[in-house]
Design a protein around this motif. Structure first.
Motif, PDB file in Angstrom:
ATOM      1  N   LEU A   8      26.303  39.156 -35.934  1.00 38.74           N
ATOM      2  CA  LEU A   8      26.098  40.245 -36.870  1.00 38.74           C
ATOM      3  C   LEU A   8      25.307  41.376 -36.236  1.00 38.74           C
ATOM      4  O   LEU A   8      25.256  42.464 -36.775  1.00 38.74           O
ATOM      5  CB  LEU A   8      25.359  39.766 -38.126  1.00 38.74           C
ATOM      6  CG  LEU A   8      26.150  38.920 -39.094  1.00 38.74           C
ATOM      7  CD1 LEU A   8      25.295  38.520 -40.284  1.00 38.74           C
ATOM      8  CD2 LEU A   8      27.390  39.648 -39.578  1.00 38.74           C
ATOM      9  N   VAL A   9      24.696  41.105 -35.079  1.00 35.45           N
ATOM     10  CA  VAL A   9      23.862  42.109 -34.433  1.00 35.45           C
ATOM     11  C   VAL A   9      24.265  42.236 -32.964  1.00 35.45           C
ATOM     12  O   VAL A   9      24.329  41.250 -32.245  1.00 35.45           O
ATOM     13  CB  VAL A   9      22.360  41.746 -34.532  1.00 35.45           C
ATOM     14  CG1 VAL A   9      21.507  42.828 -33.886  1.00 35.45           C
ATOM     15  CG2 VAL A   9      21.945  41.525 -35.970  1.00 35.45           C
ATOM     16  N   GLU A  10      24.541  43.476 -32.560  1.00 34.09           N
ATOM     17  CA  GLU A  10      24.772  43.792 -31.150  1.00 34.09           C
ATOM     18  C   GLU A  10      23.784  44.868 -30.753  1.00 34.09           C
ATOM     19  O   GLU A  10      23.516  45.795 -31.514  1.00 34.09           O
ATOM     20  CB  GLU A  10      26.185  44.323 -30.915  1.00 34.09           C
ATOM     21  CG  GLU A  10      27.255  43.284 -30.932  1.00 34.09           C
ATOM     22  CD  GLU A  10      28.625  43.865 -30.598  1.00 34.09           C
ATOM     23  OE1 GLU A  10      28.747  45.074 -30.288  1.00 34.09           O
ATOM     24  OE2 GLU A  10      29.594  43.095 -30.665  1.00 34.09           O
ATOM     25  N   PHE A  11      23.273  44.740 -29.537  1.00 37.77           N
ATOM     26  CA  PHE A  11      22.296  45.681 -29.008  1.00 37.77           C
ATOM     27  C   PHE A  11      22.854  46.233 -27.704  1.00 37.77           C
ATOM     28  O   PHE A  11      22.942  45.533 -26.708  1.00 37.77           O
ATOM     29  CB  PHE A  11      20.976  44.944 -28.794  1.00 37.77           C
ATOM     30  CG  PHE A  11      19.813  45.810 -28.421  1.00 37.77           C
ATOM     31  CD1 PHE A  11      19.798  47.172 -28.653  1.00 37.77           C
ATOM     32  CD2 PHE A  11      18.694  45.238 -27.839  1.00 37.77           C
ATOM     33  CE1 PHE A  11      18.701  47.947 -28.304  1.00 37.77           C
ATOM     34  CE2 PHE A  11      17.592  45.999 -27.483  1.00 37.77           C
ATOM     35  CZ  PHE A  11      17.604  47.358 -27.722  1.00 37.77           C
ATOM     36  N   HIS A  12      23.260  47.488 -27.721  1.00 38.65           N
ATOM     37  CA  HIS A  12      23.841  48.152 -26.553  1.00 38.65           C
ATOM     38  C   HIS A  12      22.758  48.973 -25.860  1.00 38.65           C
ATOM     39  O   HIS A  12      22.134  49.830 -26.497  1.00 38.65           O
ATOM     40  CB  HIS A  12      24.972  49.089 -26.983  1.00 38.65           C
ATOM     41  CG  HIS A  12      26.138  48.371 -27.578  1.00 38.65           C
ATOM     42  ND1 HIS A  12      27.291  48.128 -26.869  1.00 38.65           N
ATOM     43  CD2 HIS A  12      26.330  47.819 -28.803  1.00 38.65           C
ATOM     44  CE1 HIS A  12      28.148  47.474 -27.636  1.00 38.65           C
ATOM     45  NE2 HIS A  12      27.584  47.273 -28.820  1.00 38.65           N
ATOM     46  N   GLY A  71      28.151  57.074 -22.642  1.00 40.83           N
ATOM     47  CA  GLY A  71      29.252  56.870 -23.575  1.00 40.83           C
ATOM     48  C   GLY A  71      29.093  55.692 -24.519  1.00 40.83           C
ATOM     49  O   GLY A  71      30.003  55.390 -25.293  1.00 40.83           O
ATOM     50  N   LYS A  72      27.941  55.025 -24.500  1.00 38.74           N
ATOM     51  CA  LYS A  72      27.776  53.839 -25.337  1.00 38.74           C
ATOM     52  C   LYS A  72      27.825  54.179 -26.825  1.00 38.74           C
ATOM     53  O   LYS A  72      28.456  53.458 -27.600  1.00 38.74           O
ATOM     54  CB  LYS A  72      26.506  53.064 -24.979  1.00 38.74           C
ATOM     55  CG  LYS A  72      25.204  53.816 -25.110  1.00 38.74           C
ATOM     56  CD  LYS A  72      24.054  53.045 -24.476  1.00 38.74           C
ATOM     57  CE  LYS A  72      22.773  53.842 -24.490  1.00 38.74           C
ATOM     58  NZ  LYS A  72      22.812  55.114 -23.781  1.00 38.74           N
ATOM     59  N   SER A  73      27.219  55.278 -27.246  1.00 38.99           N
ATOM     60  CA  SER A  73      27.247  55.659 -28.670  1.00 38.99           C
ATOM     61  C   SER A  73      28.660  55.928 -29.133  1.00 38.99           C
ATOM     62  O   SER A  73      29.091  55.425 -30.184  1.00 38.99           O
ATOM     63  CB  SER A  73      26.386  56.902 -28.916  1.00 38.99           C
ATOM     64  OG  SER A  73      25.033  56.621 -28.695  1.00 38.99           O
ATOM     65  N   GLU A  74      29.383  56.699 -28.376  1.00 37.43           N
ATOM     66  CA  GLU A  74      30.755  57.028 -28.769  1.00 37.43           C
ATOM     67  C   GLU A  74      31.627  55.774 -28.813  1.00 37.43           C
ATOM     68  O   GLU A  74      32.417  55.595 -29.737  1.00 37.43           O
ATOM     69  CB  GLU A  74      31.349  58.057 -27.809  1.00 37.43           C
ATOM     70  CG  GLU A  74      32.715  58.532 -28.244  1.00 37.43           C
ATOM     71  CD  GLU A  74      33.234  59.690 -27.407  1.00 37.43           C
ATOM     72  OE1 GLU A  74      34.268  60.251 -27.812  1.00 37.43           O
ATOM     73  OE2 GLU A  74      32.624  60.029 -26.367  1.00 37.43           O
ATOM     74  N   PHE A  75      31.489  54.902 -27.836  1.00 34.36           N
ATOM     75  CA  PHE A  75      32.265  53.665 -27.822  1.00 34.36           C
ATOM     76  C   PHE A  75      31.981  52.833 -29.072  1.00 34.36           C
ATOM     77  O   PHE A  75      32.904  52.356 -29.740  1.00 34.36           O
ATOM     78  CB  PHE A  75      31.954  52.848 -26.562  1.00 34.36           C
ATOM     79  CG  PHE A  75      32.636  51.513 -26.547  1.00 34.36           C
ATOM     80  CD1 PHE A  75      33.929  51.396 -26.065  1.00 34.36           C
ATOM     81  CD2 PHE A  75      31.992  50.381 -27.031  1.00 34.36           C
ATOM     82  CE1 PHE A  75      34.573  50.158 -26.071  1.00 34.36           C
ATOM     83  CE2 PHE A  75      32.635  49.142 -27.035  1.00 34.36           C
ATOM     84  CZ  PHE A  75      33.926  49.044 -26.553  1.00 34.36           C
ATOM     85  N   ILE A  95      24.311  43.866 -24.954  1.00 37.32           N
ATOM     86  CA  ILE A  95      25.345  44.388 -24.066  1.00 37.32           C
ATOM     87  C   ILE A  95      24.689  45.456 -23.200  1.00 37.32           C
ATOM     88  O   ILE A  95      24.335  46.531 -23.683  1.00 37.32           O
ATOM     89  CB  ILE A  95      26.527  44.954 -24.873  1.00 37.32           C
ATOM     90  CG1 ILE A  95      27.122  43.832 -25.728  1.00 37.32           C
ATOM     91  CG2 ILE A  95      27.561  45.573 -23.939  1.00 37.32           C
ATOM     92  CD1 ILE A  95      28.055  44.292 -26.792  1.00 37.32           C
ATOM     93  N   ASP A  96      24.513  45.132 -21.941  1.00 33.01           N
ATOM     94  CA  ASP A  96      23.871  46.030 -20.987  1.00 33.01           C
ATOM     95  C   ASP A  96      24.963  46.764 -20.226  1.00 33.01           C
ATOM     96  O   ASP A  96      25.657  46.189 -19.393  1.00 33.01           O
ATOM     97  CB  ASP A  96      22.984  45.237 -20.039  1.00 33.01           C
ATOM     98  CG  ASP A  96      22.123  46.131 -19.173  1.00 33.01           C
ATOM     99  OD1 ASP A  96      22.505  47.303 -18.933  1.00 33.01           O
ATOM    100  OD2 ASP A  96      21.066  45.661 -18.722  1.00 33.01           O
ATOM    101  N   TRP A  97      25.127  48.027 -20.535  1.00 37.40           N
ATOM    102  CA  TRP A  97      26.205  48.838 -19.975  1.00 37.40           C
ATOM    103  C   TRP A  97      26.078  49.054 -18.476  1.00 37.40           C
ATOM    104  O   TRP A  97      27.013  49.475 -17.835  1.00 37.40           O
ATOM    105  CB  TRP A  97      26.251  50.173 -20.697  1.00 37.40           C
ATOM    106  CG  TRP A  97      26.924  50.088 -22.030  1.00 37.40           C
ATOM    107  CD1 TRP A  97      26.590  49.264 -23.059  1.00 37.40           C
ATOM    108  CD2 TRP A  97      28.048  50.833 -22.450  1.00 37.40           C
ATOM    109  NE1 TRP A  97      27.434  49.460 -24.109  1.00 37.40           N
ATOM    110  CE2 TRP A  97      28.336  50.428 -23.767  1.00 37.40           C
ATOM    111  CE3 TRP A  97      28.816  51.799 -21.851  1.00 37.40           C
ATOM    112  CZ2 TRP A  97      29.383  50.976 -24.479  1.00 37.40           C
ATOM    113  CZ3 TRP A  97      29.847  52.349 -22.577  1.00 37.40           C
ATOM    114  CH2 TRP A  97      30.135  51.934 -23.874  1.00 37.40           C
ATOM    115  N   ARG A  98      24.913  48.762 -17.906  1.00 38.20           N
ATOM    116  CA  ARG A  98      24.764  48.916 -16.467  1.00 38.20           C
ATOM    117  C   ARG A  98      25.517  47.826 -15.732  1.00 38.20           C
ATOM    118  O   ARG A  98      25.874  48.000 -14.574  1.00 38.20           O
ATOM    119  CB  ARG A  98      23.282  48.856 -16.078  1.00 38.20           C
ATOM    120  CG  ARG A  98      22.442  49.974 -16.641  1.00 38.20           C
ATOM    121  CD  ARG A  98      20.983  49.714 -16.421  1.00 38.20           C
ATOM    122  NE  ARG A  98      20.610  48.477 -17.101  1.00 38.20           N
ATOM    123  CZ  ARG A  98      19.409  47.919 -17.025  1.00 38.20           C
ATOM    124  NH1 ARG A  98      18.476  48.467 -16.295  1.00 38.20           N
ATOM    125  NH2 ARG A  98      19.142  46.819 -17.673  1.00 38.20           N
TER     126      ARG A  98
END
Length: 175
Positions: free
Chosen positions: A4-8, A15-19, A168-171
């Protein structure tokens, strides 16, 4: 409560917000966007860009500079709008950094922020998506410490109350 919770997290402008916005638009018909930027510095352009790209599935709440009042308003908004299926909160570190005047208020603000987020997650049982920057984007030690503090305290408190947060670590991840 699983997933229920994802942390990007990642650097600014990747681009993480737009995704996440597009993903939520495809999954849910009624979303709540919590904007944490205040219209100072170069933020008005960023705020406008975010507003324009979201579709009609979004309700908007923009923070007002009083973290306790923000959570009272968010609680009332979620309570009155039972049709909201998911909530995106974009930019913890920015929120805390603007609200904190010194190291002592920073620690208090981090605690208030995380504890109130945990309460909302448990109370409303909707999908929450959080977006934030990684500590290394900051140049000063206080901001780096603040960012680590927010992320670590959020994960610790969630674990204590049985909330599973997928980070979710976008790096490091290819989406």
């Amino acid at each position: 409560m699983n997933n229920l919770v994802e942390f990007h997290i990642s650097i600014r402008g990747c681009g993480k917000s737009e995704f996440v916005e597009k993903e939520m638009e495809s999954l849910f018909s009624c979303n709540l966007y919590v904007g944490t930027l205040f219209p100072v510095e170069n933020f008005p352009q960023i705020i406008q860009r975010h507003r324009v790209r979201r579709n009609e599935s979004w309700m908007l709440y923009e923070t007002n500079g009083d973290i306790e009042q923000d959570f009272i308003c968010l609680d009332e908004l979620l309570f009155r709008n039972k049709h909201i299926e998911a909530c995106l909160i974009d930019g913890f570190s920015t929120w805390v950094r603007i609200l904190s005047k010194d190291v002592y208020s920073m620690e208090w603000t981090v605690e208030v922020l995380v504890n109130n987020l945990i309460l909302l997650i448990k109370k409303y049982q909707i999908f929450f998506r959080f977006i934030d920057v990684v500590p290394e984007v900051f140049q000063d030690r206080i901001s780096v410490r603040m960012c680590f503090s927010i992320h670590n305290y959020l994960l610790k408190k969630a674990l204590e109350v049985g909330i599973n947060i997928k980070v979710i670590d976008w790096r490091y991840e290819n989406l």
